[in-house]
Design a protein around this motif. Structure first.
Motif, mmCIF file in Angstrom:
data_model
loop_
_atom_site.group_PDB
_atom_site.id
_atom_site.type_symbol
_atom_site.label_atom_id
_atom_site.label_comp_id
_atom_site.label_asym_id
_atom_site.label_seq_id
_atom_site.Cartn_x
_atom_site.Cartn_y
_atom_site.Cartn_z
ATOM 1 N N VAL A 22 0.841 -1.203 0.000
ATOM 2 C CA VAL A 22 0.000 0.000 0.000
ATOM 3 C C VAL A 22 0.877 1.254 0.000
ATOM 4 O O VAL A 22 0.575 2.239 -0.697
ATOM 5 N N ALA A 23 1.969 1.235 0.761
ATOM 6 C CA ALA A 23 2.881 2.383 0.778
ATOM 7 C C ALA A 23 3.506 2.596 -0.600
ATOM 8 O O ALA A 23 3.632 3.746 -1.065
ATOM 9 N N ALA A 24 3.883 1.524 -1.274
ATOM 10 C CA ALA A 24 4.467 1.642 -2.609
ATOM 11 C C ALA A 24 3.436 2.175 -3.606
ATOM 12 O O ALA A 24 3.758 3.017 -4.459
ATOM 13 N N ILE A 25 2.196 1.724 -3.495
ATOM 14 C CA ILE A 25 1.141 2.226 -4.374
ATOM 15 C C ILE A 25 0.883 3.709 -4.094
ATOM 16 O O ILE A 25 0.676 4.505 -5.019
ATOM 17 N N ALA A 26 0.914 4.082 -2.811
ATOM 18 C CA ALA A 26 0.723 5.492 -2.456
ATOM 19 C C ALA A 26 1.835 6.357 -3.043
ATOM 20 O O ALA A 26 1.583 7.470 -3.531
ATOM 21 N N LEU A 27 3.063 5.851 -3.014
ATOM 22 C CA LEU A 27 4.175 6.587 -3.632
ATOM 23 C C LEU A 27 3.975 6.715 -5.140
ATOM 24 O O LEU A 27 4.277 7.756 -5.735
ATOM 25 N N ASN A 28 3.446 5.667 -5.750
ATOM 26 C CA ASN A 28 3.170 5.701 -7.186
ATOM 27 C C ASN A 28 2.084 6.725 -7.497
ATOM 28 O O ASN A 28 2.197 7.498 -8.460
ATOM 29 N N VAL A 29 1.038 6.774 -6.684
ATOM 30 C CA VAL A 29 -0.030 7.763 -6.876
ATOM 31 C C VAL A 29 0.529 9.174 -6.710
ATOM 32 O O VAL A 29 0.209 10.077 -7.498
ATOM 33 N N TYR A 30 1.373 9.357 -5.702
ATOM 34 C CA TYR A 30 1.995 10.669 -5.507
ATOM 35 C C TYR A 30 2.800 11.076 -6.745
ATOM 36 O O TYR A 30 2.727 12.221 -7.198
ATOM 37 N N ALA A 31 3.559 10.140 -7.293
ATOM 38 C CA ALA A 31 4.371 10.456 -8.474
ATOM 39 C C ALA A 31 3.484 10.795 -9.671
ATOM 40 O O ALA A 31 3.797 11.711 -10.444
ATOM 41 N N ILE A 32 2.377 10.085 -9.828
ATOM 42 C CA ILE A 32 1.454 10.359 -10.937
ATOM 43 C C ILE A 32 0.879 11.764 -10.805
ATOM 44 O O ILE A 32 0.814 12.520 -11.776
ATOM 45 N N HIS A 34 2.120 14.299 -8.920
ATOM 46 C CA HIS A 34 3.174 15.310 -8.924
ATOM 47 C C HIS A 34 3.685 15.599 -10.333
ATOM 48 O O HIS A 34 3.906 16.757 -10.706
ATOM 49 N N TYR A 35 3.900 14.537 -11.121
ATOM 50 C CA TYR A 35 4.446 14.726 -12.464
ATOM 51 C C TYR A 35 3.358 14.811 -13.537
ATOM 52 O O TYR A 35 3.665 14.878 -14.730
ATOM 53 N N GLN A 36 2.102 14.766 -13.125
ATOM 54 C CA GLN A 36 0.946 14.900 -14.016
ATOM 55 C C GLN A 36 1.019 13.940 -15.200
ATOM 56 O O GLN A 36 0.906 14.327 -16.368
ATOM 57 N N THR A 37 1.198 12.674 -14.874
ATOM 58 C CA THR A 37 1.247 11.650 -15.918
ATOM 59 C C THR A 37 -0.095 10.926 -15.974
ATOM 60 O O THR A 37 -1.021 11.232 -15.237
ATOM 61 N N ARG A 38 -0.182 9.954 -16.870
ATOM 62 C CA ARG A 38 -1.434 9.218 -17.066
ATOM 63 C C ARG A 38 -1.709 8.283 -15.889
ATOM 64 O O ARG A 38 -0.791 7.692 -15.323
ATOM 65 N N TRP A 39 -2.982 8.128 -15.546
ATOM 66 C CA TRP A 39 -3.375 7.240 -14.452
ATOM 67 C C TRP A 39 -3.228 5.770 -14.837
ATOM 68 O O TRP A 39 -3.238 4.896 -13.969
#
Length: 83
Positions: A22-32, A34-39
C-alpha cells in the motif's frame, strides 16, 4: 531449540507486506499526481510497484534483525555486568 513458524506469524508478515505494498502504491499515486502523468501508469507499472514493496519489506526485515541482535547483545552485556 527448534523454532516453529505459527499461522499467526505468517498472517502478521502478510499484513506487514500488504502495508508495504500500500505504501508503494501510495508513492506511485503521488508520483502520478506530482508529475501529471497518465493514471494508466498505476496498473502498467505494477511490476515496479511490487519491486518497491519488496525493497521496503526487505529494509524492514533488516532493521528488525539489527534491532534483535542489538537487544540480545545488550541483554548479554547486562547479564555479564551482574556477575
Amino acid at each position: 531449540m527448534i523454532a516453529t513458524i505459527t499461522l499467526g506469524d505468517v498472517v502478521r508478515e502478510l499484513v506487514v507486506f500488504a502495508v508495504c505494498l500500500v505504501a508503494a502504491i501510495a508513492l506511485n499515486v503521488y508520483a502520478i499526481v506530482h508529475y501529471q502523468t497518465r493514471w494508466s501508469e498505476l496498473y502498467t507499472d505494477i511490476g515496479f510497484t511490487v519491486s518497491l514493496a519488496l525493497i521496503i519489506y526487505t529494509a524492514r526485515c533488516v532493521a528488525k534483525a539489527l534491532i534483535i541482535v542489538m537487544w540480545k547483545l545488550a541483554k548479554k552485556l547486562r547479564h555479564k555486568m551482574k556477575r
